[in-house]
Design a protein around this motif. Sequence first.
Motif, PDB file in Angstrom:
ATOM      1  N   GLN A   1       0.839  -1.205   0.000  1.00  0.00           N
ATOM      2  CA  GLN A   1       0.000   0.000   0.000  1.00  0.00           C
ATOM      3  C   GLN A   1       0.875   1.257   0.000  1.00  0.00           C
ATOM      4  OE1 GLN A   1      -3.584   0.507   0.058  1.00  0.00           O
ATOM      5  NE2 GLN A   1      -2.858   2.577  -0.319  1.00  0.00           N
TER       6      GLN A   1
ATOM      7  N   SER B   1      -6.013   3.646   1.597  1.00  0.00           N
ATOM      8  CA  SER B   1      -6.712   4.474   0.625  1.00  0.00           C
ATOM      9  C   SER B   1      -5.809   4.851  -0.536  1.00  0.00           C
ATOM     10  CB  SER B   1      -7.216   5.749   1.307  1.00  0.00           C
ATOM     11  OG  SER B   1      -7.720   6.640   0.326  1.00  0.00           O
ATOM     12  N   ASP B   2      -6.367   4.813  -1.731  1.00  0.00           N
ATOM     13  CA  ASP B   2      -5.666   5.258  -2.932  1.00  0.00           C
ATOM     14  C   ASP B   2      -6.254   6.581  -3.426  1.00  0.00           C
ATOM     15  OD1 ASP B   2      -4.231   2.938  -2.733  1.00  0.00           O
ATOM     16  OD2 ASP B   2      -5.005   2.017  -4.549  1.00  0.00           O
ATOM     17  N   SER B   3      -6.948   7.307  -2.551  1.00  0.00           N
ATOM     18  CA  SER B   3      -7.636   8.525  -2.988  1.00  0.00           C
ATOM     19  C   SER B   3      -6.670   9.571  -3.536  1.00  0.00           C
ATOM     20  CB  SER B   3      -8.470   9.112  -1.851  1.00  0.00           C
ATOM     21  OG  SER B   3      -7.652   9.396  -0.741  1.00  0.00           O
ATOM     22  N   MET B   4      -5.426   9.611  -3.036  1.00  0.00           N
ATOM     23  CA  MET B   4      -4.448  10.562  -3.557  1.00  0.00           C
ATOM     24  C   MET B   4      -4.144  10.279  -5.028  1.00  0.00           C
ATOM     25  SD  MET B   4      -3.868  12.653  -1.131  1.00  0.00           S
ATOM     26  CE  MET B   4      -2.326  13.517  -1.246  1.00  0.00           C
TER      27      MET B   4
ATOM     28  N   TRP C   1       2.520   9.115  -4.418  1.00  0.00           N
ATOM     29  CA  TRP C   1       1.753   8.920  -5.651  1.00  0.00           C
ATOM     30  C   TRP C   1       2.403   9.629  -6.835  1.00  0.00           C
ATOM     31  CZ3 TRP C   1      -1.180   4.994  -6.448  1.00  0.00           C
ATOM     32  CH2 TRP C   1      -1.736   4.333  -5.347  1.00  0.00           C
TER      33      TRP C   1
ATOM     34  N   ALA D   1      -0.421   7.485   1.799  1.00  0.00           N
ATOM     35  CA  ALA D   1      -1.417   8.440   1.294  1.00  0.00           C
ATOM     36  C   ALA D   1      -0.807   9.842   1.255  1.00  0.00           C
ATOM     37  CB  ALA D   1      -2.668   8.413   2.160  1.00  0.00           C
ATOM     38  N   THR D   2       0.301   9.964   0.493  1.00  0.00           N
ATOM     39  CA  THR D   2       0.970  11.256   0.357  1.00  0.00           C
ATOM     40  C   THR D   2       1.088  11.615  -1.118  1.00  0.00           C
ATOM     41  OG1 THR D   2       3.199  10.322   0.210  1.00  0.00           O
ATOM     42  CG2 THR D   2       2.367  10.817   2.428  1.00  0.00           C
TER      43      THR D   2
END
Length: 156
Positions: A27, A56-59, A35, A30-31
Amino acid sequence: AHTPVLTSGIPHLLQVNKPSNVWRSGQPPATTEAWAAIQGRGVTNVVQLDELTEGSDSMALLIGIQIQHFPISLWAQTVGRPNDVLMHMAVRAITWNTLIHCVHGNDRTGLLVALWRLSQGWSKADAQAEMWANGFSGEPGLLAYWLEQRPEDWRR
């Protein structure tokens, strides 16, 4: 075995295939830095195998990387089996410029990379050797699923 690339805190980042630019990892943090490092490798597509509660892969979405989510639950890893339709969909989702990941980048990711290798014409023995060499630990549900697979069922 491949040598892990240490970059921006992304665990177990390895290039699986140079011509098609396929990568695997744990994983990513989340920065924006992590990414951006993934995007800097040409990745435009992510195949995420962990559950949303695990990371989370929202970034990635914020910088235009497409996320395709095929979660493999703890139950499926240990006492059950991954969903066969979901696994075939996940293999088909691996295209050029793809990062495949779960939490640690070993078990679920290792299984999916091995299945993708079968789809690319690799022998089951070679795909399995790579899976073990890159940290697969033999989670009972994942291993049982792998042992049931026939290479001809994965050929494109």
